[in-house]
Write a protein that holds these residues in place. Structure first.
Motif, mmCIF file in Angstrom:
data_model
loop_
_atom_site.group_PDB
_atom_site.id
_atom_site.type_symbol
_atom_site.label_atom_id
_atom_site.label_comp_id
_atom_site.label_asym_id
_atom_site.label_seq_id
_atom_site.Cartn_x
_atom_site.Cartn_y
_atom_site.Cartn_z
ATOM 1 N N CYS A 23 8.188 -14.398 -9.522
ATOM 2 C CA CYS A 23 8.881 -14.864 -8.320
ATOM 3 C C CYS A 23 9.136 -13.677 -7.396
ATOM 4 C CB CYS A 23 10.188 -15.537 -8.726
ATOM 5 S SG CYS A 23 10.980 -16.306 -7.317
ATOM 6 N N ARG A 24 8.066 -13.274 -6.647
ATOM 7 C CA ARG A 24 8.234 -12.158 -5.718
ATOM 8 C C ARG A 24 8.527 -12.722 -4.346
ATOM 9 N NH1 ARG A 24 4.472 -8.998 -9.335
ATOM 10 N NH2 ARG A 24 2.684 -10.167 -8.656
ATOM 11 N N VAL A 25 9.744 -12.542 -3.890
ATOM 12 C CA VAL A 25 10.148 -13.113 -2.608
ATOM 13 C C VAL A 25 10.832 -12.049 -1.746
ATOM 14 C CG1 VAL A 25 10.388 -15.499 -3.421
ATOM 15 C CG2 VAL A 25 12.321 -13.942 -3.616
ATOM 16 N N ARG A 26 10.927 -12.368 -0.451
ATOM 17 C CA ARG A 26 11.608 -11.445 0.453
ATOM 18 C C ARG A 26 12.788 -12.113 1.150
ATOM 19 N NH1 ARG A 26 6.316 -9.873 0.742
ATOM 20 N NH2 ARG A 26 5.979 -7.672 0.254
ATOM 21 N N HIS A 27 13.038 -13.369 0.797
ATOM 22 C CA HIS A 27 14.213 -14.057 1.354
ATOM 23 C C HIS A 27 15.036 -14.620 0.208
ATOM 24 C CE1 HIS A 27 11.440 -13.916 4.791
ATOM 25 N NE2 HIS A 27 12.570 -13.644 5.434
ATOM 26 N N ALA A 101 9.999 -3.491 8.633
ATOM 27 C CA ALA A 101 10.278 -4.802 8.026
ATOM 28 C C ALA A 101 10.238 -4.690 6.495
ATOM 29 C CB ALA A 101 9.261 -5.826 8.513
ATOM 30 N N GLN A 102 9.268 -3.936 5.999
ATOM 31 C CA GLN A 102 9.172 -3.760 4.530
ATOM 32 C C GLN A 102 10.380 -2.992 4.000
ATOM 33 O OE1 GLN A 102 5.524 -1.967 3.263
ATOM 34 N NE2 GLN A 102 4.305 -3.759 3.770
ATOM 35 N N ALA A 103 10.816 -2.024 4.825
ATOM 36 C CA ALA A 103 11.916 -1.164 4.361
ATOM 37 C C ALA A 103 13.251 -1.900 4.323
ATOM 38 C CB ALA A 103 12.019 0.056 5.266
ATOM 39 N N LEU A 104 13.388 -2.937 5.138
ATOM 40 C CA LEU A 104 14.692 -3.599 5.240
ATOM 41 C C LEU A 104 14.902 -4.712 4.215
ATOM 42 C CD1 LEU A 104 15.119 -3.740 9.122
ATOM 43 C CD2 LEU A 104 15.850 -1.985 7.515
ATOM 44 N N VAL A 105 13.861 -5.012 3.453
ATOM 45 C CA VAL A 105 13.926 -6.101 2.480
ATOM 46 C C VAL A 105 15.089 -5.940 1.486
ATOM 47 C CG1 VAL A 105 12.671 -7.026 0.478
ATOM 48 C CG2 VAL A 105 11.503 -6.725 2.622
ATOM 49 N N PHE A 106 15.366 -4.682 1.138
ATOM 50 C CA PHE A 106 16.372 -4.446 0.082
ATOM 51 C C PHE A 106 17.743 -5.001 0.444
ATOM 52 C CE2 PHE A 106 17.391 -0.962 2.907
ATOM 53 C CZ PHE A 106 18.763 -0.837 2.775
ATOM 54 N N ALA A 168 12.675 -11.395 -6.912
ATOM 55 C CA ALA A 168 12.869 -9.953 -6.730
ATOM 56 C C ALA A 168 11.732 -9.411 -5.886
ATOM 57 C CB ALA A 168 12.890 -9.249 -8.090
ATOM 58 N N CYS A 169 11.955 -8.258 -5.287
ATOM 59 C CA CYS A 169 10.879 -7.607 -4.522
ATOM 60 C C CYS A 169 10.948 -6.104 -4.770
ATOM 61 C CB CYS A 169 11.030 -7.904 -3.031
ATOM 62 S SG CYS A 169 9.721 -7.158 -2.036
ATOM 63 N N TRP A 170 9.961 -5.609 -5.423
ATOM 64 C CA TRP A 170 9.866 -4.156 -5.689
ATOM 65 C C TRP A 170 9.688 -3.487 -4.330
ATOM 66 C CZ3 TRP A 170 6.313 -2.384 -10.248
ATOM 67 C CH2 TRP A 170 6.270 -0.995 -10.316
ATOM 68 N N SER A 171 10.568 -2.608 -3.933
ATOM 69 C CA SER A 171 10.393 -2.007 -2.614
ATOM 70 C C SER A 171 10.642 -0.502 -2.623
ATOM 71 C CB SER A 171 11.288 -2.711 -1.581
ATOM 72 O OG SER A 171 12.561 -2.136 -1.527
ATOM 73 N N CYS A 172 9.823 0.175 -1.844
ATOM 74 C CA CYS A 172 9.914 1.644 -1.772
ATOM 75 C C CYS A 172 9.950 2.159 -0.334
ATOM 76 C CB CYS A 172 8.721 2.306 -2.460
ATOM 77 S SG CYS A 172 8.657 2.006 -4.226
ATOM 78 N N ALA A 173 9.623 1.311 0.639
ATOM 79 C CA ALA A 173 9.494 1.826 2.012
ATOM 80 C C ALA A 173 10.804 2.441 2.524
ATOM 81 C CB ALA A 173 9.021 0.707 2.947
ATOM 82 N N ALA A 174 11.941 1.942 2.049
ATOM 83 C CA ALA A 174 13.230 2.481 2.515
ATOM 84 C C ALA A 174 13.456 3.918 2.047
ATOM 85 C CB ALA A 174 14.372 1.593 2.021
ATOM 86 N N ALA A 208 1.761 -17.629 -5.110
ATOM 87 C CA ALA A 208 1.063 -17.222 -6.332
ATOM 88 C C ALA A 208 0.148 -16.052 -5.983
ATOM 89 C CB ALA A 208 0.245 -18.379 -6.882
ATOM 90 N N PRO A 209 0.296 -14.927 -6.650
ATOM 91 C CA PRO A 209 -0.535 -13.767 -6.300
ATOM 92 C C PRO A 209 -1.993 -14.000 -6.662
ATOM 93 C CG PRO A 209 0.833 -13.269 -8.227
ATOM 94 C CD PRO A 209 1.194 -14.644 -7.787
ATOM 95 N N SER A 210 -2.894 -13.525 -5.802
ATOM 96 C CA SER A 210 -4.309 -13.637 -6.172
ATOM 97 C C SER A 210 -4.707 -12.321 -6.834
ATOM 98 C CB SER A 210 -5.170 -13.902 -4.935
ATOM 99 O OG SER A 210 -5.282 -12.730 -4.185
ATOM 100 N N ARG A 211 -5.526 -12.409 -7.820
ATOM 101 C CA ARG A 211 -5.897 -11.224 -8.576
ATOM 102 C C ARG A 211 -7.406 -11.049 -8.601
ATOM 103 N NH1 ARG A 211 -2.014 -9.334 -7.402
ATOM 104 N NH2 ARG A 211 -0.069 -9.156 -8.532
ATOM 105 N N ARG A 212 -7.843 -9.795 -8.620
ATOM 106 C CA ARG A 212 -9.274 -9.517 -8.713
ATOM 107 C C ARG A 212 -9.801 -10.057 -10.040
ATOM 108 N NH1 ARG A 212 -10.617 -5.630 -4.927
ATOM 109 N NH2 ARG A 212 -8.828 -4.472 -4.134
#
Ligand SMILES: Cc1cc2nc3c(=O)[nH]c(=O)nc-3n(C[C@H](O)[C@H](O)[C@H](O)COP(=O)(O)O)c2cc1C
Length: 221
Positions: A23-27, A101-106, A168-174, A208-212
């Motif tokens: 469950c990778r979400v940003r909201h 936008a990526q940085a503010l997710v946290f 949850a959302c793994w984030s590093c941009a911040a 749903a994430p797409s995978r190689r």
């Protein structure tokens, strides 16, 4: 492998569903705080992650205090304002907006777990130091064990959160504002803030994430 463990990896198992459909979400729902017991349970799992020489050289700061989260948010916003003034970045408005936008997710979730690492004292590191490698050689050979261990911990943390019905959302941009965030959170060198993981009840459907394909990523020799 015991048959119980074998079953836990079978197709259609709960573990498979957790890993394949995370469950990778940003909201996140702001009206659903994360109780302390749930925070503790997630971190219990995260601390099972492997570390070199069993150093367990990570720490987790669980921020639920809205004022502190707002303080962190202000620091990141100010950092992006500073970046916009740099000659090399002034015109790269679109990229800056995306990174911002990526940085503010946290700050969007009721809980943000700050993941902190300390340099871990691996045998290979000590040998490289004694061998007197040049900085370039060291850069080429150093596998950043502390970052790898933090990554393993974040993956377990997020997986535990998903198992408990959170997104949850793994984030590093911040981390572009890392120094001031560390100051605010009381993190002192050589400890380093390396990720912020917002967690809360999802307010959107996780994609749903797409995978190689397996054949593309796996080579058997
Ligand atoms: C090391 C790392 C750093 C990331 N940093 C961010 C970030 O700062 N902001 C963000 O929105 N997503 C970030 N992501 C991506 C999300 O956590 C999420 O995994 C991704 O959007 C979903 O893609 P997936 O389903 O293919 O895994 C990062 C992921 C990783 C592994």
């Amino acid at each position: 492998m015991s048959s119980r463990r074998q079953q836990s990896l079978d197709q259609g198992s709960e573990l498979e569903a957790l890993v394949r459909e995370p469950c990778r979400v940003r909201h996140f729902r702001k009206d659903h705080p994360v109780p302390r017991a749930d925070v503790e349970r997630m971190v219990e799992f995260a601390r099972c992650a492997v570390t070199p020489c069993d150093s367990q050289a990570w720490r987790f700061i669980a921020v639920r205090d809205r004022e502190l989260l707002d303080g962190m948010l202000r620091i990141v916003l100010e950092r992006f304002e500073q970046l916009a003034l740099l000659p090399g970045l002034a015109l790269r408005e679109k990229e800056r907006a995306m990174a911002r936008a990526q940085a503010l997710v946290f700050a969007k979730a009721p809980l943000c777990i700050a993941v902190v690492t300390m340099p871990s004292d691996s045998l290979a590191e000590r040998l490289m130091e004694a061998a007197g490698l040049t900085p370039e050689e060291h850069e080429r050979l150093c596998v950043r064990p502390e970052l790898q261990s933090a990554g393993a911990a974040v993956q377990l943390l997020a997986t535990a959160a998903h198992a408990m019905g959170y997104g949850a959302c793994w984030s590093c941009a911040a981390i572009l504002a890392g120094e001031r965030l560390e100051e605010l959170l009381g993190i002192t060198p050589p400890a380093r803030l390396v990720a912020l993981v917002p967690i809360g009840r999802p307010a959107e459907r996780a994609e749903a994430p797409s995978r190689r394909p397996l054949e593309e990523v796996l080579s058997l020799r």
